[in-house]
Design a protein around this motif. Structure first.
Motif, PDB file in Angstrom:
ATOM      1  N   ILE A 120      -2.919   3.022   0.978  1.00  0.00           N
ATOM      2  CA  ILE A 120      -2.405   1.654   0.811  1.00  0.00           C
ATOM      3  C   ILE A 120      -0.947   1.558   1.249  1.00  0.00           C
ATOM      4  O   ILE A 120      -0.550   0.628   1.962  1.00  0.00           O
ATOM      5  CB  ILE A 120      -2.561   1.198  -0.654  1.00  0.00           C
ATOM      6  N   VAL A 140       0.340  -0.756   4.402  1.00  0.00           N
ATOM      7  CA  VAL A 140       1.340  -1.812   4.243  1.00  0.00           C
ATOM      8  C   VAL A 140       2.536  -1.561   5.155  1.00  0.00           C
ATOM      9  O   VAL A 140       3.103  -2.497   5.733  1.00  0.00           O
ATOM     10  CB  VAL A 140       1.795  -1.906   2.775  1.00  0.00           C
ATOM     11  N   LEU A 177       0.797  -7.402   6.702  1.00  0.00           N
ATOM     12  CA  LEU A 177       0.831  -7.115   5.264  1.00  0.00           C
ATOM     13  C   LEU A 177       2.264  -7.088   4.731  1.00  0.00           C
ATOM     14  O   LEU A 177       2.479  -6.731   3.576  1.00  0.00           O
ATOM     15  CB  LEU A 177       0.152  -5.775   4.964  1.00  0.00           C
ATOM     16  N   TYR A 200       1.805  -7.670  -0.940  1.00  0.00           N
ATOM     17  CA  TYR A 200       1.538  -6.284  -0.558  1.00  0.00           C
ATOM     18  C   TYR A 200       2.764  -5.396  -0.680  1.00  0.00           C
ATOM     19  O   TYR A 200       2.641  -4.176  -0.786  1.00  0.00           O
ATOM     20  CB  TYR A 200       0.943  -6.247   0.860  1.00  0.00           C
ATOM     21  N   ILE A 209      -6.900  -6.167   3.446  1.00  0.00           N
ATOM     22  CA  ILE A 209      -6.882  -4.705   3.550  1.00  0.00           C
ATOM     23  C   ILE A 209      -7.891  -4.224   4.579  1.00  0.00           C
ATOM     24  O   ILE A 209      -7.597  -3.324   5.382  1.00  0.00           O
ATOM     25  CB  ILE A 209      -7.176  -4.061   2.177  1.00  0.00           C
TER      26      ILE A 209
END
Length: 314
Positions: free
Chosen positions: A46, A50, A56, A61, A298
């Protein structure tokens, strides 16, 4: 005071863990190793996503990337030491090591509470006042909110660590837990812990309840706003956006409130250790999945980053 300090500095605690059965310990080692590896992989994924995908780069985020970072630090403060103890003949930790572990665990646990509140506020602004969202949630505001969460968490954990450093341990050195936490330390101490318990029931309660009540107030307004929407698709999209965050809030706060908001005399050696596994290992492992599943942003970002990587390697 000097003698007490010197005694504490040389004290070595025995962490009893979750079981003294060798077969169970082997199972626990493999289980927590899996927990740890999944957490590292999911949260690093993740954070990397990002960082690499410009689409993002927005408050939602940014907060999620910080939350993933805190997850990694939280589980890293506990699980590696626990894994070492499971395969070691000496399941001990020094007094300084115990305070160090407790300090970092406290920082990250409280940072999670505050970041959850910040993320709830972000969703509140996005749904209740979408036209002013970019103005209210500016880069400067987001940075200040994240910085405030970390600073408050450090100060809070430092207070409890300093209180723990002044405790005397003149009897048993066996901590009925798998990591150094405040309730088992208080229960083990031979000092008068009335002041520490008062701090827990006031400042500690405020530290957990204020963000929690803020979340309740934010999402009460969010739900009312969503229900007023005439668009069924809009309602579904809004609920879908908030559902992941609410799931994490429910899992994390239910275990924390159960663990810390009760008298020290009611601390259960077995049941509370199981509950502490939830917020220290299971929730950090589940968070990347909860925030990633059914999250179209995502999924799209993953495909974009993967396609760029494939094109770059050709």
């Amino acid at each position: 005071m000097k003698n007490s300090y010197q005694r504490n500095q040389t004290t070595e605690f025995l962490l009893l863990g979750l079981s003294d059965n060798p077969k169970v310990q082997t199972f626990l080692f493999l289980l927590f190793l899996v927990f740890y590896m999944i957490t590292l992989a999911g949260d690093l994924f993740i954070m990397l996503l990002v960082a690499l995908d410009p689409k993002l780069h927005n408050p939602m985020y940014l907060f999620l990337a910080n939350f993933s970072f805190v997850d990694i630090c939280l589980i890293s403060a506990i699980v590696p030491q626990f894994l070492r103890n499971l395969i070691s003949t000496r399941q001990t930790i020094s007094f300084v090591g115990c305070l160090t572990q407790f300090f970092f665990f406290g920082v990250m646990a409280n940072a999670e509470c505050l970041l959850l509140a910040v993320m709830g506020y972000d969703r509140y602004v996005a749904i209740y006042s979408p036209l002013n969202y970019s103005l209210v949630m500016s880069s400067k505001t987001c940075g200040m909110l994240v910085a405030a969460a970390y600073v408050i968490s450090v100060l809070h954990s430092l207070l409890y660590t300093l209180m723990s450093s002044q405790l005397s341990f003149c009897g048993s050195n066996k901590i009925h837990h798998f990591f150094c936490d405040f309730p088992p330390l208080l229960k083990l101490s031979c000092s008068d812990t009335s002041i520490e318990q008062l701090v827990v029931s006031t400042e500690g309660m405020a530290m957990l309840l204020v963000p929690f009540l803020f979340l309740v107030a934010s999402y009460t307004t969010v739900v009312r706003t969503i229900l007023k929407s005439r668009s069924v698709e809009g309602r579904w999209k809004a609920f879908s956006t908030c559902s992941s965050h609410l799931t994490v809030v429910a899992l994390y706060y239910s275990s924390l409130l159960f663990m810390y908001f009760k008298p020290l005399s009611s601390y259960s050696l077995d049941y509370d250790r199981v509950v502490s596994v939830v917020y220290s290992a299971i929730v950090p492992m589940l968070n990347p999945f909860i925030y990633s599943l059914r999250n179209k942003d995502i999924a799209r970002a993953s495909r974009r980053v993967l396609n760029r990587w494939i094109m770059h390697t050709r």
